[in-house]
Every structure is written in C-alpha cells, then in structure tokens.
Scaffold this motif. Structure first.
Motif, PDB file in Angstrom:
ATOM      1  N   SER A  71     116.501   3.443  58.026  1.00  0.00           N
ATOM      2  CA  SER A  71     117.305   2.440  58.709  1.00  0.00           C
ATOM      3  C   SER A  71     116.874   1.062  58.233  1.00  0.00           C
ATOM      4  O   SER A  71     115.855   0.922  57.560  1.00  0.00           O
ATOM      5  CB  SER A  71     117.158   2.551  60.226  1.00  0.00           C
ATOM      6  N   ARG A  72     117.648   0.070  58.611  1.00  0.00           N
ATOM      7  CA  ARG A  72     117.311  -1.292  58.206  1.00  0.00           C
ATOM      8  C   ARG A  72     117.770  -2.269  59.272  1.00  0.00           C
ATOM      9  O   ARG A  72     118.740  -2.013  59.996  1.00  0.00           O
ATOM     10  CB  ARG A  72     117.942  -1.633  56.862  1.00  0.00           C
ATOM     11  N   ASP A  73     117.064  -3.393  59.352  1.00  0.00           N
ATOM     12  CA  ASP A  73     117.424  -4.480  60.240  1.00  0.00           C
ATOM     13  C   ASP A  73     117.546  -5.722  59.367  1.00  0.00           C
ATOM     14  O   ASP A  73     116.533  -6.343  59.010  1.00  0.00           O
ATOM     15  CB  ASP A  73     116.360  -4.659  61.325  1.00  0.00           C
ATOM     16  N   ASN A  74     118.766  -6.062  59.001  1.00  0.00           N
ATOM     17  CA  ASN A  74     118.960  -7.179  58.073  1.00  0.00           C
ATOM     18  C   ASN A  74     118.554  -8.514  58.686  1.00  0.00           C
ATOM     19  O   ASN A  74     118.180  -9.443  57.972  1.00  0.00           O
ATOM     20  CB  ASN A  74     120.410  -7.224  57.610  1.00  0.00           C
ATOM     21  N   ALA A  75     118.596  -8.608  59.979  1.00  0.00           N
ATOM     22  CA  ALA A  75     118.175  -9.856  60.627  1.00  0.00           C
ATOM     23  C   ALA A  75     116.674 -10.072  60.497  1.00  0.00           C
ATOM     24  O   ALA A  75     116.197 -11.203  60.533  1.00  0.00           O
ATOM     25  CB  ALA A  75     118.578  -9.838  62.091  1.00  0.00           C
ATOM     26  N   LYS A  76     115.937  -8.972  60.337  1.00  0.00           N
ATOM     27  CA  LYS A  76     114.479  -9.050  60.227  1.00  0.00           C
ATOM     28  C   LYS A  76     113.995  -8.797  58.810  1.00  0.00           C
ATOM     29  O   LYS A  76     112.782  -8.745  58.579  1.00  0.00           O
ATOM     30  CB  LYS A  76     113.835  -8.037  61.175  1.00  0.00           C
ATOM     31  N   ASN A  77     114.931  -8.635  57.858  1.00  0.00           N
ATOM     32  CA  ASN A  77     114.536  -8.346  56.467  1.00  0.00           C
ATOM     33  C   ASN A  77     113.585  -7.160  56.402  1.00  0.00           C
ATOM     34  O   ASN A  77     112.602  -7.175  55.639  1.00  0.00           O
ATOM     35  CB  ASN A  77     113.874  -9.570  55.820  1.00  0.00           C
TER      36      ASN A  77
END
Length: 124
Positions: A71-77
């Motif tokens: 998974s990824r959280d683009n807001a948190k890089n």
C-alpha cells in the motif's frame, strides 16, 4: 537527490507479522510506481510486490499472494508492505524501489532508485 529509506525489518517467528515502510525524500513519490523486492542469501533479487502511482493497481509474487499487502500513502511519501503468516522462506533482505514511471512494472530495470535494504529473518 532522491533517497529511499526502509524500516520495520527484524526477527520474527514463523506465523508472525511485520510491516515494512519505505519513505521517500523527494516529492516525486506520488507520480511514480513503487515496488518491494527481496534477496535471500545465494539467490537473485526478486520482485515481491508492486504498486502503481495511485495505488489502484497492485501485483504480488505467487509466493506471497494472500499473505502480503502493499500500500502507499502519497500524502506521507511512504509505501508499506504488510507481511502476515510469515514463513522461513521469507527470510531475506527487502528493498524498496521507485520506478521511472507511474505505471506498475515488474521489470527491475524500470526502477531507478533503491533503498539500502532491511533484513527480515523468520525463525522456525
């Protein structure tokens, strides 16, 4: 300078869980596909999982399908690899990598930046 930093590796017993994190220093994270790879002693580095820039498309190696979640959280890089039901054969150095493009890729040559690796050891 783009830097990737993995964390979360360690020693765990068979059947246990770990979550790996990969932080990216420069804000090109949200336009790039990302991947997790691993290399066991004496073996080649293989892809474990990959995710496209938006997180909508994912890929898993057959050996980890149903046990690992990328998974990824683009807001948190930041990208993650949740690893459940770990097996002894999951023991390896795990690397995160940033691809040149946003589309999901299984080809290691598509990945331009690599982290330093984090050791995952699963003991029986």
């Amino acid at each position: 300078q783009v830097q990737l930093v993995e964390s979360g590796g360690g020693l765990v017993q068979v059947g246990g869980s770990l979550t790996l994190s990969c932080g990216l220093s420069k804000r090109t994270f949200d336009t790039s596909a990302m991947g997790w790879f691993r290399q066991a002693p004496g073996k080649e580095r293989d892809i474990v999982a990959a995710i496209n820039w938006s997180g909508e498309n994912t890929y898993y190696a057959d050996s980890v399908k149903g046990r690992f979640t990328i998974s990824r959280d683009n807001a948190k890089n930041t990208m993650y690899l949740q690893m459940n039901s770990l097996k002894a054969e999951d023991t390896a150095v795990y690397y995160c990598a940033k691809a040149l493009f946003g589309a999901l890729s299984l080809d290691q040559s598509s990945y331009s930046y690599w982290g330093q690796g984090t050791q995952v050891t699963v003991s029986s």
